[in-house]
Motif scaffolding. Structure first.
Motif, PDB file in Angstrom:
ATOM      1  N   ASP A  24      -9.952   7.139 -10.013  1.00 52.45           N
ATOM      2  CA  ASP A  24     -10.947   6.564 -10.919  1.00 52.45           C
ATOM      3  C   ASP A  24     -10.343   5.679 -12.017  1.00 52.45           C
ATOM      4  O   ASP A  24     -11.012   5.350 -12.994  1.00 52.45           O
ATOM      5  CB  ASP A  24     -11.771   7.679 -11.561  1.00 52.45           C
ATOM      6  N   ILE A  25      -9.067   5.307 -11.860  1.00 51.89           N
ATOM      7  CA  ILE A  25      -8.439   4.483 -12.901  1.00 51.89           C
ATOM      8  C   ILE A  25      -7.312   3.643 -12.282  1.00 51.89           C
ATOM      9  O   ILE A  25      -6.662   4.052 -11.333  1.00 51.89           O
ATOM     10  CB  ILE A  25      -7.894   5.368 -14.048  1.00 51.89           C
ATOM     11  N   GLY A  26      -7.107   2.459 -12.834  1.00 51.61           N
ATOM     12  CA  GLY A  26      -6.013   1.597 -12.402  1.00 51.61           C
ATOM     13  C   GLY A  26      -5.131   1.265 -13.597  1.00 51.61           C
ATOM     14  O   GLY A  26      -5.392   1.686 -14.721  1.00 51.61           O
ATOM     15  N   LEU A  27      -4.101   0.484 -13.350  1.00 51.92           N
ATOM     16  CA  LEU A  27      -3.162   0.110 -14.395  1.00 51.92           C
ATOM     17  C   LEU A  27      -2.842  -1.371 -14.251  1.00 51.92           C
ATOM     18  O   LEU A  27      -2.631  -1.858 -13.141  1.00 51.92           O
ATOM     19  CB  LEU A  27      -1.862   0.920 -14.262  1.00 51.92           C
ATOM     20  N   ILE A  64       0.858  -1.190   0.000  1.00 51.84           N
ATOM     21  CA  ILE A  64       0.000   0.000   0.000  1.00 51.84           C
ATOM     22  C   ILE A  64       0.894   1.240   0.000  1.00 51.84           C
ATOM     23  O   ILE A  64       1.811   1.350   0.814  1.00 51.84           O
ATOM     24  CB  ILE A  64      -0.903   0.036   1.256  1.00 51.84           C
ATOM     25  N   MET A  65       0.621   2.136  -0.935  1.00 51.36           N
ATOM     26  CA  MET A  65       1.369   3.378  -1.062  1.00 51.36           C
ATOM     27  C   MET A  65       0.394   4.553  -0.954  1.00 51.36           C
ATOM     28  O   MET A  65      -0.821   4.371  -1.045  1.00 51.36           O
ATOM     29  CB  MET A  65       2.086   3.423  -2.417  1.00 51.36           C
ATOM     30  N   PRO A  66       0.909   5.777  -0.796  1.00 45.21           N
ATOM     31  CA  PRO A  66       0.019   6.934  -0.766  1.00 45.21           C
ATOM     32  C   PRO A  66      -0.826   7.032  -2.035  1.00 45.21           C
ATOM     33  O   PRO A  66      -0.412   6.599  -3.114  1.00 45.21           O
ATOM     34  CB  PRO A  66       0.980   8.122  -0.668  1.00 45.21           C
ATOM     35  N   GLY A  67      -2.002   7.616  -1.922  1.00 40.99           N
ATOM     36  CA  GLY A  67      -2.939   7.737  -3.025  1.00 40.99           C
ATOM     37  C   GLY A  67      -2.422   8.520  -4.213  1.00 40.99           C
ATOM     38  O   GLY A  67      -2.932   8.367  -5.320  1.00 40.99           O
ATOM     39  N   LYS A  68      -1.383   9.333  -4.029  1.00 37.40           N
ATOM     40  CA  LYS A  68      -0.868  10.162  -5.133  1.00 37.40           C
ATOM     41  C   LYS A  68      -0.293   9.342  -6.282  1.00 37.40           C
ATOM     42  O   LYS A  68      -0.097   9.847  -7.375  1.00 37.40           O
ATOM     43  CB  LYS A  68       0.193  11.127  -4.612  1.00 37.40           C
ATOM     44  N   TYR A  69      -0.042   8.050  -6.066  1.00 37.42           N
ATOM     45  CA  TYR A  69       0.538   7.221  -7.120  1.00 37.42           C
ATOM     46  C   TYR A  69      -0.487   6.678  -8.106  1.00 37.42           C
ATOM     47  O   TYR A  69      -0.106   6.091  -9.108  1.00 37.42           O
ATOM     48  CB  TYR A  69       1.330   6.064  -6.512  1.00 37.42           C
ATOM     49  N   GLY A 125       7.262 -12.001 -16.166  1.00 35.13           N
ATOM     50  CA  GLY A 125       6.093 -12.652 -16.736  1.00 35.13           C
ATOM     51  C   GLY A 125       4.822 -12.586 -15.912  1.00 35.13           C
ATOM     52  O   GLY A 125       3.764 -12.996 -16.374  1.00 35.13           O
ATOM     53  N   ARG A 126       4.899 -12.084 -14.696  1.00 35.42           N
ATOM     54  CA  ARG A 126       3.686 -11.951 -13.892  1.00 35.42           C
ATOM     55  C   ARG A 126       2.999 -10.628 -14.205  1.00 35.42           C
ATOM     56  O   ARG A 126       3.598  -9.731 -14.774  1.00 35.42           O
ATOM     57  CB  ARG A 126       4.018 -12.005 -12.394  1.00 35.42           C
ATOM     58  N   PHE A 127       1.745 -10.513 -13.816  1.00 43.48           N
ATOM     59  CA  PHE A 127       1.041  -9.241 -13.956  1.00 43.48           C
ATOM     60  C   PHE A 127       1.455  -8.309 -12.821  1.00 43.48           C
ATOM     61  O   PHE A 127       1.718  -8.743 -11.704  1.00 43.48           O
ATOM     62  CB  PHE A 127      -0.473  -9.442 -13.875  1.00 43.48           C
ATOM     63  N   LEU A 128       1.477  -7.029 -13.110  1.00 46.52           N
ATOM     64  CA  LEU A 128       1.722  -5.980 -12.124  1.00 46.52           C
ATOM     65  C   LEU A 128       0.529  -5.046 -12.185  1.00 46.52           C
ATOM     66  O   LEU A 128       0.089  -4.679 -13.270  1.00 46.52           O
ATOM     67  CB  LEU A 128       3.011  -5.220 -12.467  1.00 46.52           C
ATOM     68  N   PHE A 129      -0.022  -4.690 -11.027  1.00 51.22           N
ATOM     69  CA  PHE A 129      -1.168  -3.791 -11.051  1.00 51.22           C
ATOM     70  C   PHE A 129      -1.027  -2.655 -10.041  1.00 51.22           C
ATOM     71  O   PHE A 129      -0.369  -2.793  -9.016  1.00 51.22           O
ATOM     72  CB  PHE A 129      -2.478  -4.558 -10.802  1.00 51.22           C
ATOM     73  N   TYR A 130      -1.607  -1.524 -10.412  1.00 50.94           N
ATOM     74  CA  TYR A 130      -1.756  -0.339  -9.558  1.00 50.94           C
ATOM     75  C   TYR A 130      -3.248  -0.070  -9.499  1.00 50.94           C
ATOM     76  O   TYR A 130      -3.876   0.102 -10.547  1.00 50.94           O
ATOM     77  CB  TYR A 130      -1.098   0.888 -10.188  1.00 50.94           C
ATOM     78  N   LEU A 131      -3.811  -0.018  -8.306  1.00 49.46           N
ATOM     79  CA  LEU A 131      -5.250   0.215  -8.170  1.00 49.46           C
ATOM     80  C   LEU A 131      -5.529   1.216  -7.060  1.00 49.46           C
ATOM     81  O   LEU A 131      -4.889   1.159  -6.003  1.00 49.46           O
ATOM     82  CB  LEU A 131      -5.971  -1.102  -7.834  1.00 49.46           C
ATOM     83  N   PRO A 132      -6.504   2.107  -7.268  1.00 45.17           N
ATOM     84  CA  PRO A 132      -6.910   2.966  -6.160  1.00 45.17           C
ATOM     85  C   PRO A 132      -7.627   2.110  -5.114  1.00 45.17           C
ATOM     86  O   PRO A 132      -8.407   1.219  -5.459  1.00 45.17           O
ATOM     87  CB  PRO A 132      -7.873   3.967  -6.815  1.00 45.17           C
ATOM     88  N   TRP A 133      -7.322   2.349  -3.831  1.00 50.99           N
ATOM     89  CA  TRP A 133      -7.935   1.554  -2.773  1.00 50.99           C
ATOM     90  C   TRP A 133      -8.047   2.384  -1.511  1.00 50.99           C
ATOM     91  O   TRP A 133      -7.041   2.737  -0.896  1.00 50.99           O
ATOM     92  CB  TRP A 133      -7.109   0.300  -2.510  1.00 50.99           C
TER      93      TRP A 133
END
Length: 92
Positions: free
Chosen positions: A44-47, A35-40, A55-63
């Motif tokens: 309303d959008i993730g990556l 968990i990182m600060p929300g500024k990253y 080869g694994r998936f990497l995700f960034y999601l607002p939470w």
């Protein structure tokens, strides 16, 4: 039983006096999430990056006002109290 299902099955199998062999049904795996600060990440959008170096998936999601950064599962043995490996934290 979660990741310890096969161990529990083995105990039951041994006490049943069955002569057949018991095949594993579950493999251990882990994914690392931090968990990182929300500024990253905008709220309303993730990556999702599915072309990472390992080869694994990497995700960034607002939470909940923060940013959840994580990877998908990697095969490993089951652990009672898993902790994220430092090299994986740095990779994220």
């Amino acid at each position: 039983g979660g990741p310890f299902t096969d161990e529990m099955r083995q105990i039951e199998h041994e006490s049943s006096s069955s002569s057949s062999s018991l095949q594993p049904a579950v493999r251990g795996a882990h994914g690392t999430h931090i968990i990182m600060p929300g500024k990253y990440c905008p709220q309303d959008i993730g990556l999702l990056d599915f072309q990472t170096s390992d080869g694994r998936f990497l995700f960034y999601l607002p939470w909940q006002g923060h940013t959840l950064i994580g990877t998908t599962d990697k095969k490993t043995s089951a652990e009672t109290l898993p902790t994220p490996p430092e090299d994986e934290i740095q990779w994220l």
